[in-house]
Design an enzyme around this catalytic site. Structure first.
Site, PDB file in Angstrom:
ATOM      1  N   SER A  55     -47.822  17.287  -9.655  1.00 13.90           N
ATOM      2  CA  SER A  55     -48.848  18.149 -10.259  1.00 13.90           C
ATOM      3  C   SER A  55     -49.662  18.879  -9.200  1.00 13.90           C
ATOM      4  CB  SER A  55     -49.788  17.307 -11.128  1.00 13.90           C
ATOM      5  OG  SER A  55     -49.080  16.666 -12.162  1.00 13.90           O
ATOM      6  N   ALA A  98     -44.924  12.174  -9.990  1.00 10.48           N
ATOM      7  CA  ALA A  98     -46.160  11.862 -10.715  1.00 10.48           C
ATOM      8  C   ALA A  98     -47.272  12.820 -10.277  1.00 10.48           C
ATOM      9  CB  ALA A  98     -46.519  10.397 -10.484  1.00 10.48           C
ATOM     10  N   TYR A  99     -48.425  12.291  -9.865  1.00 11.08           N
ATOM     11  CA  TYR A  99     -49.584  13.111  -9.515  1.00 11.08           C
ATOM     12  C   TYR A  99     -49.246  14.097  -8.392  1.00 11.08           C
ATOM     13  CZ  TYR A  99     -54.695  13.847  -9.099  1.00 11.08           C
ATOM     14  OH  TYR A  99     -55.964  14.365  -9.099  1.00 11.08           O
ATOM     15  N   SER A 100     -48.450  13.658  -7.427  1.00  6.32           N
ATOM     16  CA  SER A 100     -48.082  14.523  -6.307  1.00  6.32           C
ATOM     17  C   SER A 100     -47.383  15.791  -6.783  1.00  6.32           C
ATOM     18  CB  SER A 100     -47.178  13.756  -5.338  1.00  6.32           C
ATOM     19  OG  SER A 100     -46.713  14.587  -4.311  1.00  6.32           O
ATOM     20  N   ASP A 152     -45.044   5.321 -18.321  1.00  8.16           N
ATOM     21  CA  ASP A 152     -45.129   5.008 -16.899  1.00  8.16           C
ATOM     22  C   ASP A 152     -46.296   4.074 -16.592  1.00  8.16           C
ATOM     23  OD1 ASP A 152     -42.918   6.528 -16.462  1.00  8.16           O
ATOM     24  OD2 ASP A 152     -43.943   8.195 -15.477  1.00  8.16           O
ATOM     25  N   ARG A 201     -48.071  -1.197 -14.643  1.00 10.24           N
ATOM     26  CA  ARG A 201     -48.760  -2.473 -14.892  1.00 10.24           C
ATOM     27  C   ARG A 201     -47.806  -3.640 -14.665  1.00 10.24           C
ATOM     28  NH1 ARG A 201     -50.050  -5.739 -19.468  1.00 10.24           N
ATOM     29  NH2 ARG A 201     -49.066  -4.280 -20.945  1.00 10.24           N
ATOM     30  N   ASP A 234     -60.207  18.869  -2.959  1.00  6.07           N
ATOM     31  CA  ASP A 234     -60.776  17.966  -3.965  1.00  6.07           C
ATOM     32  C   ASP A 234     -60.342  16.523  -3.735  1.00  6.07           C
ATOM     33  OD1 ASP A 234     -61.970  20.119  -5.105  1.00  6.07           O
ATOM     34  OD2 ASP A 234     -60.775  20.113  -6.949  1.00  6.07           O
ATOM     35  N   GLU A 285       0.812  -1.219   0.000  1.00  4.60           N
ATOM     36  CA  GLU A 285       0.000   0.000   0.000  1.00  4.60           C
ATOM     37  C   GLU A 285       0.843   1.266   0.000  1.00  4.60           C
ATOM     38  OE1 GLU A 285      -2.503  -0.340   3.390  1.00  4.60           O
ATOM     39  OE2 GLU A 285      -3.869  -1.759   2.446  1.00  4.60           O
ATOM     40  N   ASP A 290      -2.325  -3.963   9.170  1.00  4.78           N
ATOM     41  CA  ASP A 290      -3.768  -3.876   8.924  1.00  4.78           C
ATOM     42  C   ASP A 290      -4.441  -3.594  10.264  1.00  4.78           C
ATOM     43  OD1 ASP A 290      -6.247  -4.067   7.603  1.00  4.78           O
ATOM     44  OD2 ASP A 290      -6.478  -6.128   8.311  1.00  4.78           O
TER      45      ASP A 290
END
EC number: 2.7.1.23
Length: 574
Positions: free
Chosen positions: A482, A478-480, A362, A367, A466, A69, A90
């Site tokens: 948006s 993804a949806y979060s 996606d 799926r 909503d 080393e 070591d």
């Protein structure tokens, strides 16, 4: 004769270091950093002294190539007989602090007859010799390994074909791994620098009987053979050749299985800068440890399942090309019924598949995740959609990654999922897990919902909106996203609660630890839907309770580009 001669010379090195280093323990100057070693790490004075002792012995009694080393590679002595791999000390910190777990280790390989002349012709060209040795010799050419605990005097050694031995208190004992089969009964040594999520989970869940951190890799590997430990694990790619060479021979001859974290046998070149991850254990524990820390699929037979977006001709054409490619390579595959008439292959059977290739957007990848249904089957996600946050590969990369999977040259990324229980009229309904998100949304358009949001049974907020999204880190794009939620790196262990068009401006997205339990209670007499990953639906009514927790199952993806490269591509930055 040559083998025994190499062993005797290596023992002279060990004995000299042992004799001369002991008086230096506790010497204040032993701890001084005197240079940066050839391996790029700081070198203490005690390391240099030990290495110089080794060089003196080798020049006096032998000759060949020394790889160490501190010095890197050096030609020693007049004869080109051996390659020596040395770690002078070591566990240097342990030695300097008088913690009695530090060692010196050495391994020996024989230089082949036809190579001696070539080396001698280039004797003054160290770079050429480094390259030549690295390209001609591997760790599996080592036939002698010696490790000595300099504090206790315990001596571990092995000669190829003769087994492994421990000399302790004047007694010579043949050693080999114990046959313990249950991880719950195992004692495991760990190298924990750079803790991974898998390693943290391993420690937190106490998957083994006991864990030990000794700070001397060579000794810990030897402990596996002697029975003091049942396994040694370093999941980082930083186990250096000099650290493990001597102990590797001892483990190999003592019936230990030594591989990288993915179960691939070590084939390290004899070069100072070689690095590897490391799992050392008996044959019974080894596959279990690979399953916890590595890419267990590398050691499985490969059979691909093809999942493709049915209404996109471009995706179908790519699937046909992939099937032809696999046929030409004699790699088995199975496809969904609508595609079998065109490409052949076996009927789609999830129990027979090692990997899924999902071709589409996606939605197709989600799926594929549902088809996996909790099985540990990695997905190769190929983008043929518009955005493709979930996809790791474009169509131009698909054949390259298929080859990498076939040859075991790939990595896996594990993604957390979200589970949900619906408590309805004192009944418990368990839903499928979500990879992206679960959304509670009004069943009738333009009708507001009201929720009580609890975290670990503490009421956090009353939300009128909503709807509300509970998202995984994977689903944060993804949806979060948006709905105004944050973008979260997939390996962060958390969930995101995001209201959809909230009535109050103070209702903001909330990021919480995935170890928490989320409860939503519907307050208004209005029908709502729980939608899982945009497809599976459940009707929710007033006073129904939804309990969200981290799923016991995960999704597994063959890793492609980095998250941030993919993020900038999907957001149109580049």
């Amino acid at each position: 004769m040559v083998i025994m001669e190499g062993f005797k010379i290596a023992m002279k090195v060990i004995d000299e270091i042992d004799k001369k280093i002991k008086p230096l323990i506790g010497w204040e100057k032993a701890d001084e950093v005197v240079k940066i070693g050839a391996d790029g790490t700081p070198t203490k004075r005690i390391d240099v002294i030990a290495e110089n002792m080794a060089i003196n012995i080798l020049e006096k009694f032998s000759g060949g190539i020394l790889i160490s080393e501190e010095i890197g590679l050096k030609v020693v002595g007049d004869e080109l007989e051996y390659i020596f791999i040395l770690d002078p000390i070591d566990g240097t910190y342990n030695a300097l602090k008088s913690i009695p777990i530090y060692s010196t280790s050495i391994a020996v390989a024989k230089i082949k007859g036809e190579d001696k002349k070539l080396i001698r012709e280039n004797i003054n060209n160290i770079d050429w010799i480094k390259s030549f040795i690295a390209n001609k010799y591997t760790i599996n050419d080592l036939y002698v390994g010696i490790v000595k605990n300099l504090a206790t005097g315990d001596l571990y050694y092995a000669i190829k074909g003769e087994g492994s031995f421990l000399e302790k208190d004047g007694e010579k004992i043949k050693i080999e791994t114990k046959n313990i089969k249950d991880l719950k009964e195992a004692s495991v040594g760990l190298f924990v620098y750079g803790l991974s999520n898998d390693l943290l989970e391993f420690l937190k869940e106490r998957k083994v009987r006991r864990v030990r951190l000794f700070g001397s890799m060579a000794l810990e590997m030897c402990y596996v053979v002697s029975g003091a430990l049942d396994a040694y694990i370093n999941v980082n790619e930083n186990s250096r050749l000099c650290d493990i060479a001597g102990a590797y021979v001892i483990c190999r001859e003592g019936n230990a299985i030594v591989t990288n974290k993915n179960g691939k046998p070590l084939n390290m070149k004899l070069h100072l800068m070689e690095r590897t991850s490391l799992i050392v254990s008996n044959k019974y524990l080894h596959k279990k440890l690979i399953a916890l820390f590595g890419n267990r699929w590398i050691i499985k037979p490969v059979k691909f399942g093809i999942v493709v977006r049915e209404d996109k001709e471009e995706a179908i054409n790519l699937a046909i090309e992939i099937c032809k490619y696999l046929k030409d390579k004699n790699i088995p595959f199975c496809v969904e019924d609508f595609l079998r008439e065109r490409v052949g292959g076996d009927k789609f059977d999830i129990s027979a598949i090692s990997h899924i290739i999902a071709i589409g957007g996606d939605g197709t990848i989600l799926r594929a995740s549902r088809l996996v249904n909790g099985e540990t089957i990695p997905i190769i996600a190929v983008n043929m959609g518009k955005v493709g946050f979930l996809a790791e590969f474009c169509k131009d990369e698909v054949f390259e990654i298929i080859d990498k999977v076939i040859y075991g040259e790939y990595e896996i990324e594990k993604r957390s999922k979200l589970s949900c229980k619906i408590i309805k009229d004192n009944r418990v309904i368990k839903t499928p897990s979500a990879l992206n998100e679960m959304v509670v949304i009004t069943k009738n358009p333009a009708k507001i919902l009201e929720f009580d949001v609890y975290v670990n049974d503490t009421l956090v907020e009353n939300v009128r909106a909503d709807g509300i999204i509970v998202s995984t880190p994977t689903g944060s794009t993804a949806y979060s996203l948006s709905a105004g939620g944050p973008i979260v790196e997939p390996n962060v262990d958390c969930f995101i609660i995001s209201p959809i068009c909230p009535f109050k401006l103070s209702s903001r997205p909330l990021v919480i630890s995935a170890s928490n339990r989320i409860k939503l209670k519907l307050k208004l007499e209005k029908p709502a839907l729980l939608v899982i990953d945009g497809s599976v639906e459940y009707e929710i009514n007033k006073d129904d309770e939804l309990i969200f927790e981290k799923s016991d199952s995960y999704a597994y993806f063959v890793k492609g580009q980095s998250f941030y490269n993919k993020l900038s591509r999907c957001l149109g930055i580049k």
